[in-house]
Enzyme design. Structure first.
Site, PDB file in Angstrom:
ATOM      1  N   SER A 112       0.840  -1.184   0.000  1.00 57.53           N
ATOM      2  CA  SER A 112       0.000   0.000   0.000  1.00 57.53           C
ATOM      3  C   SER A 112       0.881   1.241   0.000  1.00 57.53           C
ATOM      4  CB  SER A 112      -0.905   0.001   1.234  1.00 57.53           C
ATOM      5  OG  SER A 112      -1.731   1.136   1.262  1.00 57.53           O
TER       6      SER A 112
ATOM      7  N   LYS B 262      -1.178  -0.969  -4.390  1.00 53.47           N
ATOM      8  CA  LYS B 262      -2.370  -0.201  -4.005  1.00 53.47           C
ATOM      9  C   LYS B 262      -1.953   1.241  -3.764  1.00 53.47           C
ATOM     10  CE  LYS B 262      -4.430  -0.396   0.201  1.00 53.47           C
ATOM     11  NZ  LYS B 262      -5.292  -0.917   1.283  1.00 53.47           N
TER      12      LYS B 262
ATOM     13  N   LYS C  57      -3.292   5.133  -2.611  1.00 47.40           N
ATOM     14  CA  LYS C  57      -4.344   5.913  -1.966  1.00 47.40           C
ATOM     15  C   LYS C  57      -4.763   7.054  -2.899  1.00 47.40           C
ATOM     16  CE  LYS C  57      -4.198   3.765   2.086  1.00 47.40           C
ATOM     17  NZ  LYS C  57      -5.346   3.073   2.695  1.00 47.40           N
TER      18      LYS C  57
ATOM     19  N   ASP D 244      -7.388   2.986  -3.451  1.00 48.38           N
ATOM     20  CA  ASP D 244      -8.087   2.982  -2.161  1.00 48.38           C
ATOM     21  C   ASP D 244      -8.480   4.410  -1.800  1.00 48.38           C
ATOM     22  OD1 ASP D 244      -9.083   2.566   0.356  1.00 48.38           O
ATOM     23  OD2 ASP D 244      -7.193   1.934   1.251  1.00 48.38           O
TER      24      ASP D 244
ATOM     25  N   GLU E  34     -11.300   0.646  -3.740  1.00 44.80           N
ATOM     26  CA  GLU E  34     -11.643   0.271  -2.372  1.00 44.80           C
ATOM     27  C   GLU E  34     -12.349   1.415  -1.646  1.00 44.80           C
ATOM     28  OE1 GLU E  34      -9.365  -1.351   1.674  1.00 44.80           O
ATOM     29  OE2 GLU E  34      -8.243  -0.982  -0.177  1.00 44.80           O
TER      30      GLU E  34
ATOM     31  N   ASP F 118     -14.400  -2.167   2.590  1.00 45.40           N
ATOM     32  CA  ASP F 118     -13.465  -2.217   3.714  1.00 45.40           C
ATOM     33  C   ASP F 118     -14.172  -1.735   4.973  1.00 45.40           C
ATOM     34  OD1 ASP F 118     -11.418  -1.898   5.559  1.00 45.40           O
ATOM     35  OD2 ASP F 118     -10.231  -0.518   4.365  1.00 45.40           O
TER      36      ASP F 118
ATOM     37  N   LYS G 207     -10.155  -7.289   7.535  1.00 49.83           N
ATOM     38  CA  LYS G 207      -9.184  -6.918   8.559  1.00 49.83           C
ATOM     39  C   LYS G 207      -9.654  -7.550   9.862  1.00 49.83           C
ATOM     40  CE  LYS G 207      -7.841  -2.606   6.317  1.00 49.83           C
ATOM     41  NZ  LYS G 207      -8.044  -1.141   6.247  1.00 49.83           N
TER      42      LYS G 207
ATOM     43  N   GLY H 232      -4.328  -4.217   5.670  1.00 53.29           N
ATOM     44  CA  GLY H 232      -3.354  -3.918   6.711  1.00 53.29           C
ATOM     45  C   GLY H 232      -3.723  -2.671   7.494  1.00 53.29           C
TER      46      GLY H 232
END
Length: 371
Positions: free
Chosen positions: A136, A162, A164, A189, A214, A239, A263, A291
């Site tokens: 990430s 991934k 952000k 994400d 996400e 998520d 998670k 994570g």
């Protein structure tokens, strides 16, 4: 399983690099280590993943401490535990506070596996001997810096990148990534950064051949995600919206998304994770393990859960050295060619490094079972 004592340790570790998302930037990681010691001398370990302030969900590290000390530990001390599933049964009338529950649940699962002399992965039904590793990448200071980081991660062999995103750091950034890396497995994400009004804009995500986007909408939403999924070819991954197997059932029923990020801390522990895994398997919903900037104990639990069959997409369980100068386990989590080996030794498969734990501990409290 007879509990002798439970020890809480309030920990603080500095991240190697600040981690920025649409909701904030973290430079240090505060968390609680939970050690459950049985009367036969074995210890099981768990770790909380909440932030100091409620930017991911409503729990914080200090509310975790309160719940554990004043409510969950006393209740657990008065519960007969034959199997780790008994922990979630004991807590079923206590609403929310999934992360605090998960830390105790994880410690009991670790202890249970050690008492059985088997790995945690085997105890929960894991089938893999290694897991694929994704990474990430937080929001960077510049596009150039982001591309340099991605190049480094691709070179190291990560199986999925991934990134952000947030308004102002999204379409143009994805366009730049795809120009530089046209074929890497890539996902975005959003951490709840968009609203229903952004649907026309978010449809542009279909131009980038993403594995998924996400959690674009609110942390407690299922309905608006379903509306967006009807407009997108890109799969939505849920998520923050998922806390229980019931949340997953409802999401599947109205097609709020096509992928689930699990998670352990967010859903209240391994027992609830196994229920979610079963339901997703039955409905052909792919899963991966997210994570929460875990230290070694939490990372070890993530490795075990990812060994389950329906975790078919690379997760966020990067090696220890991606986040920390020194981790609190021996050996540290390492990666080879984009894979992490699943431990086969009893329990989580990593030994707590007590010297490092003491270095990073701010304070502790021990609770004895007098029953």
């Amino acid at each position: 399983m007879e509990i002798k004592s439970i020890k809480l340790r309030f920990m603080r570790m500095s991240l190697l690099h600040p981690f920025k998302t649409s909701v904030g930037t973290l430079t240090d990681k505060d968390f609680i280590l939970v050690e459950v010691k049985s009367k036969n001398g074995l210890s099981g370990w768990g770790e909380t993943v909440s932030d100091p302030i409620p930017i991911y969900h409503e729990e914080t590290v200090k509310t975790n401490w309160h719940l554990l000390k004043d409510i969950l530990i006393p209740k657990l001390m008065n519960t007969e535990i034959q199997h780790p599933d008994d922990v979630s049964k004991a807590f079923k009338d206590l609403r929310g506070n999934y992360n605090a529950k998960a830390a105790l649940d994880g410690a009991i699962w670790d202890l249970y596996a050690k008492e059985k002399g088997i790995s945690l992965a085997k105890a929960i039904g894991g089938v893999k001997d290694r897991i694929e590793v994704g990474v990430s990448v937080g929001i960077q200071k510049s596009e150039k810096e982001l591309l340099q980081k991605i190049e480094g991660f691709v070179t190291k062999g990560y199986k999925r990148i991934k990134v952000k995103i947030m308004p102002g750091w999204d379409i143009n950034i994805l366009k730049a990534i795809r120009k530089e890396f046209p074929r890497i497995p890539l996902m975005a994400d959003a951490n709840c950064a968009y609203t229903i009004d952004d649907i026309p804009y978010l449809k542009k995500l279909d131009d980038f051949d993403l594995m998924m986007v996400e959690q674009p909408f609110a942390y407690d939403d299922l309905i608006d995600h379903a509306r967006l999924q009807k407009e997108l070819n890109t799969p939505i991954c849920l998520d923050e919206s998922i806390h229980t197997v019931e949340d997953v059932r409802k999401a599947i029923e109205i097609t709020s998304g096509k992928i689930i990020n699990l998670k352990i801390g967010r859903v209240g522990g391994i027992t609830e994770s196994l229920k979610i895994h079963k339901l997703c398997t039955e409905n052909n919903i792919p899963m991966w393990c997210g994570g929460m900037l875990e230290a070694g104990i939490g990372r070890a639990h993530n490795i075990a859960i990812t060994s389950l069959a329906n975790f078919t997409l690379p997760g966020d369980t990067a090696p220890s050295s991606h986040y920390w100068r020194e981790d609190i386990i021996t050996p540290e989590v390492t990666m080879k060619d984009g894979y992490i080996e699943v431990p086969t030794t009893p329990g989580i498969g990593f030994e707590p490094n007590h010297e490092k734990i003491e270095d990073f501990m701010l304070y502790s409290e021990t609770f004895h079972n007098h029953n």
